[in-house]
Design an enzyme around this catalytic site. Structure first.
Site, PDB file in Angstrom:
ATOM      1  N   PHE A 106       4.900  25.661  52.696  1.00 40.73           N
ATOM      2  CA  PHE A 106       3.687  26.260  53.272  1.00 40.73           C
ATOM      3  C   PHE A 106       3.984  27.099  54.509  1.00 40.73           C
ATOM      4  O   PHE A 106       3.178  27.937  54.894  1.00 40.73           O
ATOM      5  CB  PHE A 106       2.675  25.159  53.624  1.00 40.73           C
ATOM      6  CG  PHE A 106       2.943  24.487  54.935  1.00 40.73           C
ATOM      7  CD1 PHE A 106       3.944  23.549  55.066  1.00 40.73           C
ATOM      8  CD2 PHE A 106       2.199  24.821  56.056  1.00 40.73           C
ATOM      9  CE1 PHE A 106       4.202  22.954  56.287  1.00 40.73           C
ATOM     10  CE2 PHE A 106       2.446  24.226  57.279  1.00 40.73           C
ATOM     11  CZ  PHE A 106       3.457  23.279  57.396  1.00 40.73           C
ATOM     12  N   LYS A 107       5.157  26.894  55.131  1.00 44.91           N
ATOM     13  CA  LYS A 107       5.473  27.663  56.336  1.00 44.91           C
ATOM     14  C   LYS A 107       5.609  29.155  56.047  1.00 44.91           C
ATOM     15  O   LYS A 107       5.569  29.968  56.959  1.00 44.91           O
ATOM     16  CB  LYS A 107       6.737  27.118  57.007  1.00 44.91           C
ATOM     17  CG  LYS A 107       6.505  25.759  57.661  1.00 44.91           C
ATOM     18  CD  LYS A 107       7.709  25.287  58.455  1.00 44.91           C
ATOM     19  CE  LYS A 107       7.425  23.956  59.143  1.00 44.91           C
ATOM     20  NZ  LYS A 107       7.477  22.808  58.196  1.00 44.91           N
ATOM     21  N   ASP A 108       5.732  29.517  54.775  1.00 42.17           N
ATOM     22  CA  ASP A 108       5.766  30.939  54.406  1.00 42.17           C
ATOM     23  C   ASP A 108       4.500  31.668  54.859  1.00 42.17           C
ATOM     24  O   ASP A 108       4.572  32.832  55.260  1.00 42.17           O
ATOM     25  CB  ASP A 108       5.902  31.088  52.878  1.00 42.17           C
ATOM     26  CG  ASP A 108       7.324  30.797  52.398  1.00 42.17           C
ATOM     27  OD1 ASP A 108       8.275  31.038  53.157  1.00 42.17           O
ATOM     28  OD2 ASP A 108       7.477  30.321  51.266  1.00 42.17           O
TER      29      ASP A 108
END
Ligand SMILES: *Cc1c(COP(=O)(O)O)cnc(C)c1O
Length: 430
Positions: A106-108
């Site tokens: 999710f850090k994308d």
């Protein structure tokens, strides 16, 4: 919009300063001065909007004063370039899969938004983003900033201390992503980056910044997928609860931001591994940082959750309200492994260890609360934690094509001794 520091409400800065500085000079976290409210007509019609259209509304409400209509469109399109499907796992339980981006975590989302916004805010100058990484941050930032004009990323990582797959994700890109393999440990890399930010000569010559997880430009865009998930849930009278696998608590804080903007979420579950500072706090123990413990959900091995003060700020400093809206549960590795197996056997759904912790938290909440529609966030693809997942299921995990492709790439690095002067020389010669 101005941004204030959680340590001093009177210290206010522009969006540009908040994004380039990252952390306030008093070490506080930047927060938007006001929480804009989304019109009820938008909330009611969310289900008719695409992910991108939801993004234009929400980002427009927060950044409308600072960015043009076209800039907002470009920013959202760049960030939401992949889907975040909501998948039904069992009755009343859904998972929001946040792992369909370039590094499958999710850090994308935050990294892509941050890179694009930085390149818009600095315009003429070239900005250099310095990152020390023990693995995952480096890959998300490298891929998020890859080929973004006007920005160069310099990643320092400890030689031999990151997994092959992680290393490949930030050393094979090239272009504006430079990887420095340091003969030392992660703390040495971090120290060298910190020294660079303090070095007068370097800072006079170039614009240096960080893209760490507390940066508002990484934090705020994470609220978008809460709006999206909500919009794709069936409409009924049940209470909507999100369970978030938490480490530094940025992700859950972004969910609370969505709720504060008017999204009808009834509550949150902060799910952690045995690094349980926040679940303890929510049960009445004073907040106290502790050394972190190593677990199988290692992206949540955080003993001093840096976004904790954002949670408080979002509830106007009202600790009782925070404890009412957010429940905290923690789980050990054995329980996490067990539930991974159970859910695969019963539902055929394979969870990564972080998502599994969130699933556990949701189940525990639902035991004592009825009429709940629960969403747990799947923050990483199971293939990213292949060793753990394969050991639990005694079965191979197929790596998605994108991950497998990284393994074929050629590593391009420069080796650096564990010495700040060598790093400085590298930067000066750039
Ligand atoms: C970073 C990370 C988390 C924790 O998110 P926070 O915003 O720090 O709470 C959870 N799962 C995965 C896979 C991560 O990489």
């Amino acid at each position: 919009m101005k941004f204030y520091s959680t340590n001093n409400k009177d210290h206010k800065v522009s969006l540009k300063e908040a994004v380039i500085k990252g952390l306030a000079p008093d070490q506080g976290l930047y927060m938007p001065e006001q929480i804009p409210q989304l019109p009820a007509s938008v909330i009611e019609n969310l289900s008719k909007l695409s992910f991108q259209e939801i993004g234009y509304e929400v980002i427009g409400a927060i950044f409308g004063e600072d960015l043009s209509h076209d800039e907002i469109t470009e920013l959202v399109d760049h960030t939401l370039a992949f889907d975040a499907p909501l998948v039904e796992v069992e009755k009343d339980i859904y998972t929001l899969e946040l792992f369909h981006g370039p590094t499958l975590a999710f850090k994308d989302f935050g990294a892509r938004f941050c890179s694009k916004l930085m390149s818009m805010l600095v315009e003429e100058e070239k900005v250099r983003v310095l990152v020390a990484t023990s693995g995952d941050t480096g890959s998300a930032v490298a891929n998020g900033f890859y080929k973004v004009p006007g920005v160069e990323v310099i990643i320092l990582y400890p030689s031999g201390k990151v997994s092959v797959l992680q290393e490949k994700q930030f050393t094979t890109l090239g272009e504006n992503v430079k990887a420095l393999e340091v003969d030392g440990v992660f703390d040495d890399c971090q120290r060298m980056v910190k020294e660079a930010f303090l070095d007068r000569e370097l800072n006079e010559k170039m614009l240096l910044t960080s893209a760490n997880s507390i940066n508002v430009a990484r934090w705020i865009p994470q609220c978008l997928y809460y709006f999206y998930a909500y919009s794709r849930l069936p409409k009924n009278s049940k209470k909507v609860i999100f369970s978030v696998p938490s480490g530094n608590f940025g992700n859950i804080a972004a969910g609370i931001l969505a709720e504060r903007m008017g999204l009808p979420i009834d509550g949150f579950v902060a799910s952690t591994n045995v690094n349980k500072v926040v679940p303890d706090y929510l049960k009445g123990v004073p907040f106290r940082a502790r050394p972190s413990l190593q677990t199988i959900s290692n992206s949540m091995d955080v003993g001093n959750p840096s976004n904790f003060y954002r949670l408080l700020a979002l509830y106007g400093g009202d600790e009782d309200l925070l404890k009412e809206k957010v429940k905290g549960y923690f789980f050990d590795d054995a329980t996490t492994r067990e539930v991974m197996k159970e859910v695969k056997d019963a539902q055929g759904y394979v969870m990564d260890p972080h998502g599994a912790v969130a699933y556990l938290g949701l189940k525990e909440y639902m035991e004592s609360n009825s009429d709940v529609l629960g969403v747990f966030l799947e923050t990483a693809h199971p293939g990213k934690f292949r060793d753990v997942v394969e050991a639990v299921h005694q079965e191979e995990v197929i790596l998605p094509k994108r991950l497998a492709e990284f393994l074929e790439g050629k590593k391009k690095v420069e080796k650096l001794p564990n010495d700040f002067m060598a790093f400085k020389k590298y930067l000066m010669a750039e």
